[in-house]
Design an enzyme around this catalytic site. Structure first.
Site, PDB file in Angstrom:
ATOM      1  N   LYS A 188       7.212 -11.269 -21.295  1.00 53.33           N
ATOM      2  CA  LYS A 188       6.038 -12.130 -21.503  1.00 53.33           C
ATOM      3  C   LYS A 188       5.040 -11.885 -20.392  1.00 53.33           C
ATOM      4  O   LYS A 188       5.412 -11.855 -19.217  1.00 53.33           O
ATOM      5  CB  LYS A 188       6.509 -13.592 -21.481  1.00 53.33           C
ATOM      6  CG  LYS A 188       5.596 -14.553 -22.168  1.00 53.33           C
ATOM      7  CD  LYS A 188       5.506 -14.334 -23.662  1.00 53.33           C
ATOM      8  CE  LYS A 188       5.836 -15.577 -24.454  1.00 53.33           C
ATOM      9  NZ  LYS A 188       6.016 -15.266 -25.885  1.00 53.33           N
ATOM     10  N   THR A 220      11.106 -13.275 -25.750  1.00 54.46           N
ATOM     11  CA  THR A 220      10.091 -13.395 -24.694  1.00 54.46           C
ATOM     12  C   THR A 220       9.745 -14.869 -24.492  1.00 54.46           C
ATOM     13  O   THR A 220       9.371 -15.280 -23.402  1.00 54.46           O
ATOM     14  CB  THR A 220       8.829 -12.573 -25.027  1.00 54.46           C
ATOM     15  OG1 THR A 220       8.177 -13.136 -26.154  1.00 54.46           O
ATOM     16  CG2 THR A 220       9.166 -11.127 -25.301  1.00 54.46           C
ATOM     17  N   ASP A 221       9.928 -15.666 -25.527  1.00 50.17           N
ATOM     18  CA  ASP A 221       9.703 -17.112 -25.386  1.00 50.17           C
ATOM     19  C   ASP A 221      10.685 -17.721 -24.383  1.00 50.17           C
ATOM     20  O   ASP A 221      10.301 -18.569 -23.562  1.00 50.17           O
ATOM     21  CB  ASP A 221       9.855 -17.777 -26.760  1.00 50.17           C
ATOM     22  CG  ASP A 221       9.342 -19.204 -26.736  1.00 50.17           C
ATOM     23  OD1 ASP A 221       8.139 -19.384 -26.470  1.00 50.17           O
ATOM     24  OD2 ASP A 221      10.155 -20.126 -26.929  1.00 50.17           O
ATOM     25  N   ARG A 227     -25.699   4.280   7.743  1.00 50.42           N
ATOM     26  CA  ARG A 227     -25.839   3.948   6.316  1.00 50.42           C
ATOM     27  C   ARG A 227     -25.336   2.531   6.054  1.00 50.42           C
ATOM     28  O   ARG A 227     -24.595   1.968   6.852  1.00 50.42           O
ATOM     29  CB  ARG A 227     -25.067   4.940   5.443  1.00 50.42           C
ATOM     30  CG  ARG A 227     -23.572   4.932   5.707  1.00 50.42           C
ATOM     31  CD  ARG A 227     -22.807   5.881   4.788  1.00 50.42           C
ATOM     32  NE  ARG A 227     -21.395   5.928   5.141  1.00 50.42           N
ATOM     33  CZ  ARG A 227     -20.471   6.596   4.460  1.00 50.42           C
ATOM     34  NH1 ARG A 227     -20.810   7.299   3.384  1.00 50.42           N
ATOM     35  NH2 ARG A 227     -19.204   6.590   4.839  1.00 50.42           N
ATOM     36  N   GLN A 238     -12.456   7.586   4.579  1.00 47.70           N
ATOM     37  CA  GLN A 238     -11.103   8.119   4.756  1.00 47.70           C
ATOM     38  C   GLN A 238     -10.528   7.690   6.102  1.00 47.70           C
ATOM     39  O   GLN A 238      -9.371   7.254   6.194  1.00 47.70           O
ATOM     40  CB  GLN A 238     -11.120   9.660   4.691  1.00 47.70           C
ATOM     41  CG  GLN A 238     -11.308  10.248   3.306  1.00 47.70           C
ATOM     42  CD  GLN A 238     -12.757  10.461   2.904  1.00 47.70           C
ATOM     43  OE1 GLN A 238     -13.643   9.736   3.337  1.00 47.70           O
ATOM     44  NE2 GLN A 238     -13.001  11.425   2.047  1.00 47.70           N
ATOM     45  N   HIS A 248     -22.179   2.876  -3.527  1.00 43.40           N
ATOM     46  CA  HIS A 248     -23.317   3.471  -2.820  1.00 43.40           C
ATOM     47  C   HIS A 248     -24.552   2.573  -2.822  1.00 43.40           C
ATOM     48  O   HIS A 248     -24.915   1.974  -3.838  1.00 43.40           O
ATOM     49  CB  HIS A 248     -23.680   4.817  -3.458  1.00 43.40           C
ATOM     50  CG  HIS A 248     -22.539   5.791  -3.442  1.00 43.40           C
ATOM     51  ND1 HIS A 248     -21.922   6.200  -2.286  1.00 43.40           N
ATOM     52  CD2 HIS A 248     -21.891   6.435  -4.444  1.00 43.40           C
ATOM     53  CE1 HIS A 248     -20.952   7.052  -2.574  1.00 43.40           C
ATOM     54  NE2 HIS A 248     -20.910   7.211  -3.882  1.00 43.40           N
TER      55      HIS A 248
END
Ligand SMILES: O=c1[nH]c(=O)c2[nH]c(=O)[nH]c2[nH]1
Length: 309
Positions: A13, A60-61, A185, A238, A266
């Protein structure tokens, strides 16, 4: 006759929304707000895919019910830390259902922060300040009589921007290069940071300082972004990534390795020279943010193998 084989399978789930409130006697209250994904796998489930045989299928319940059941019955400190809660759910599934080989539980936590008024923390009111999301995933696998636990944890969407002290110069140049060296920058990224924790011992998982690691990883990320000259002065995304990860590995012995994904969103200075205005390089004041494309810088950083330091 079908001849195909199953290479892997997992079912469960997703997006189980559960909120746990802890009420202390002095009116102080805590909240954990989770979205949980539970996935089971094991050979016993193959026939449900290949033969339509549901006998071994834990609905899944029911898996969803386990999340609410454990949120109520576990001691609060095993619910309020997402890593520990994920490990508890996964270990519960593997222990309860002997035909489950691996349970994978992923939790994202909604970042409610306690309100403060005149510096004083409010006992029971919260707001969403930060936009980053904390998440974790536990893989608990049967191993002989015991269990092995592998954990990835981290946060994503931590958006940051700085208006100076970032550069990108001296990169490879050839006939396809148009980008000029940028001595200064605007730099912006949306951080995804993830670390791993591996253990054969559920007790070690319960005792690990996951909240401190999360807070420390976020603090280190912000501190390196804003302040660390090794990362930014005449360097790159980096080099910042490497310094951020190295700091986490140095601060937290429980962390095995660290992965970052750092988009370089950018902000290019807008060329206004047609209007007789200087707005490039050192004159830049007006920028055009570029939605797409972005740079995308990733790496996984770990300690050197033993004996190599
Ligand atoms: O920090 C950066 N790293 C790069 O690899 C790169 N490439 C690019 O065009 N700008 C940047 N910035």
């Amino acid at each position: 006759m079908e001849t195909s084989i199953i290479k892997s399978q997992a079912y469960g789930k997703d997006r189980v929304r559960v909120v746990r409130v802890v009420r202390h006697p002095d009116s102080w209250q805590e909240i954990a707000d989770y979205s949980v994904c539970v996935l089971l796998s094991g050979e016993a489930f193959e026939s449900s895919y290949t033969k339509g045989d549901n006998k071994m299928v834990v609905a899944t319940d029911s898996q969803k019910n386990v999340v609410y059941y454990l949120a109520k019955t576990l001691p609060a400190d095993r619910v309020m830390v997402p890593e520990v809660f994920a490990g508890e759910i996964a270990a519960f599934m593997v222990k309860k259902y002997s035909h489950v080989t691996t349970c994978h539980v992923k939790i994202t936590a909604k970042p409610w922060e306690r309100m403060r008024f005149e510096g004083k923390a409010h006992p029971h009111s919260f707001s969403r300040e930060g936009k980053e999301t904390r998440w974790t995933e536990a893989f608990v696998t049967r191993k002989g009589d015991g269990l092995s636990v592998r954990m990835n944890s981290g946060f994503y969407d931590l958006e940051v921007l700085k208006t100076t002290n970032s550069s990108f110069t001296d990169f490879w140049r050839d006939e396809l290069t148009t980008l000029p060296d940028m001595a200064d920058r605007v730099l912006s990224t949306k951080v995804l940071c993830q670390w791993t924790f591996v253990s054969d011992d559920l007790e070690a998982l319960r005792a690990a300082p996951f909240d401190r690691i999360f807070a420390g990883a976020k603090r280190n990320t912000l501190d390196v972004f804003a302040n660390d000259p090794r990362a930014w002065v005449h360097a790159s995304v980096q080099s910042a990534l490497y310094v951020m990860a190295d700091r986490i590995l140095n601060d937290f012995a429980d962390v095995d390795d660290v992965y970052y994904a750092l988009p370089n969103i950018h902000y290019f200075p807008f060329d206004l020279s047609k209007f007789g205005l200087k707005n490039l390089q050192a004159d830049a004041q007006v920028y055009m943010p570029i939605a797409d494309p972005s740079g995308y810088i990733t790496a996984t950083i770990s300690r050197p193998p033993k004996g190599k330091i």
